[in-house]
Design a protein around this motif. Sequence first.
Motif, PDB file in Angstrom:
ATOM      1  N   ARG A 102       0.844  -1.194   0.000  1.00 33.94           N
ATOM      2  CA  ARG A 102       0.000   0.000   0.000  1.00 33.94           C
ATOM      3  C   ARG A 102       0.873   1.235   0.000  1.00 33.94           C
ATOM      4  O   ARG A 102       1.977   1.235   0.535  1.00 33.94           O
ATOM      5  CB  ARG A 102      -0.920   0.162   1.184  1.00 33.94           C
ATOM      6  N   PHE A 103       0.341   2.278  -0.618  1.00 39.41           N
ATOM      7  CA  PHE A 103       0.976   3.589  -0.604  1.00 39.41           C
ATOM      8  C   PHE A 103       0.001   4.541   0.060  1.00 39.41           C
ATOM      9  O   PHE A 103      -1.140   4.679  -0.370  1.00 39.41           O
ATOM     10  CB  PHE A 103       1.293   4.064  -2.020  1.00 39.41           C
ATOM     11  N   THR A 142       4.128   7.204   2.386  1.00 39.53           N
ATOM     12  CA  THR A 142       4.714   6.011   2.966  1.00 39.53           C
ATOM     13  C   THR A 142       4.290   4.784   2.172  1.00 39.53           C
ATOM     14  O   THR A 142       3.122   4.627   1.840  1.00 39.53           O
ATOM     15  CB  THR A 142       4.281   5.852   4.439  1.00 39.53           C
ATOM     16  N   VAL A 143       5.262   3.938   1.864  1.00 37.92           N
ATOM     17  CA  VAL A 143       5.012   2.678   1.163  1.00 37.92           C
ATOM     18  C   VAL A 143       5.134   1.559   2.187  1.00 37.92           C
ATOM     19  O   VAL A 143       6.133   1.461   2.888  1.00 37.92           O
ATOM     20  CB  VAL A 143       6.044   2.451   0.033  1.00 37.92           C
ATOM     21  N   TYR A 144       4.114   0.723   2.258  1.00 35.02           N
ATOM     22  CA  TYR A 144       4.118  -0.449   3.124  1.00 35.02           C
ATOM     23  C   TYR A 144       4.223  -1.672   2.228  1.00 35.02           C
ATOM     24  O   TYR A 144       3.362  -1.914   1.384  1.00 35.02           O
ATOM     25  CB  TYR A 144       2.837  -0.523   3.950  1.00 35.02           C
ATOM     26  N   SER A 190       7.410  -4.278   6.168  1.00 33.86           N
ATOM     27  CA  SER A 190       8.385  -3.190   6.061  1.00 33.86           C
ATOM     28  C   SER A 190       7.723  -1.933   5.516  1.00 33.86           C
ATOM     29  O   SER A 190       6.708  -1.990   4.822  1.00 33.86           O
ATOM     30  CB  SER A 190       9.518  -3.577   5.116  1.00 33.86           C
ATOM     31  N   SER A 191       8.331  -0.791   5.824  1.00 29.75           N
ATOM     32  CA  SER A 191       7.821   0.467   5.294  1.00 29.75           C
ATOM     33  C   SER A 191       8.970   1.436   5.074  1.00 29.75           C
ATOM     34  O   SER A 191      10.040   1.308   5.668  1.00 29.75           O
ATOM     35  CB  SER A 191       6.802   1.084   6.251  1.00 29.75           C
ATOM     36  N   THR A 192       8.725   2.406   4.200  1.00 30.10           N
ATOM     37  CA  THR A 192       9.692   3.457   3.928  1.00 30.10           C
ATOM     38  C   THR A 192       8.955   4.656   3.352  1.00 30.10           C
ATOM     39  O   THR A 192       7.793   4.545   2.951  1.00 30.10           O
ATOM     40  CB  THR A 192      10.794   2.978   2.962  1.00 30.10           C
ATOM     41  N   ASP A 217      15.395  -0.581   2.878  1.00 31.53           N
ATOM     42  CA  ASP A 217      14.363  -0.408   3.906  1.00 31.53           C
ATOM     43  C   ASP A 217      13.240  -1.423   3.737  1.00 31.53           C
ATOM     44  O   ASP A 217      12.681  -1.906   4.721  1.00 31.53           O
ATOM     45  CB  ASP A 217      13.754   0.997   3.843  1.00 31.53           C
ATOM     46  N   LEU A 218      12.910  -1.745   2.486  1.00 32.59           N
ATOM     47  CA  LEU A 218      11.814  -2.670   2.216  1.00 32.59           C
ATOM     48  C   LEU A 218      12.256  -4.130   2.216  1.00 32.59           C
ATOM     49  O   LEU A 218      11.437  -5.038   2.103  1.00 32.59           O
ATOM     50  CB  LEU A 218      11.152  -2.335   0.878  1.00 32.59           C
TER      51      LEU A 218
END
Length: 76
Positions: A28-29, A40-42, A46-48, A68-69
Motif C-alpha cells: 500500500r501507498f 509512505t510505502v508499506y 516493512s515500510s519506507t 528499507d523494504l
Amino acid sequence: MCEHRSVRGSEFLRKLHALARRNGVPLRFVAAKGKGSHGTVYFGASSTVLKDQKKELGIGLLRAICKDLGIDPQDL
C-alpha cells in the motif's frame, strides 16, 4: 531494474506493485503519511518513505528504499 539509472517514483511504485503481486506480499501507498508530496510505502511488514512520484529517484536513494523494504533492486 537496472541499478545504473535513476527512475521516477511512479515507475518504482509500479514495479514494486508487480513484485508484490508475484510474491503475494501486501503493498500500500499512503500519501497522507508523509510531508508535502512524500508518502509512505508499506511492503509486507516493512515500510519506507517515498518522495514525489513525479520526480526521479537517484541510484543511492533507490538502493536505500529497497534496503528499507528488504528487497533487492534487481528483483524489480
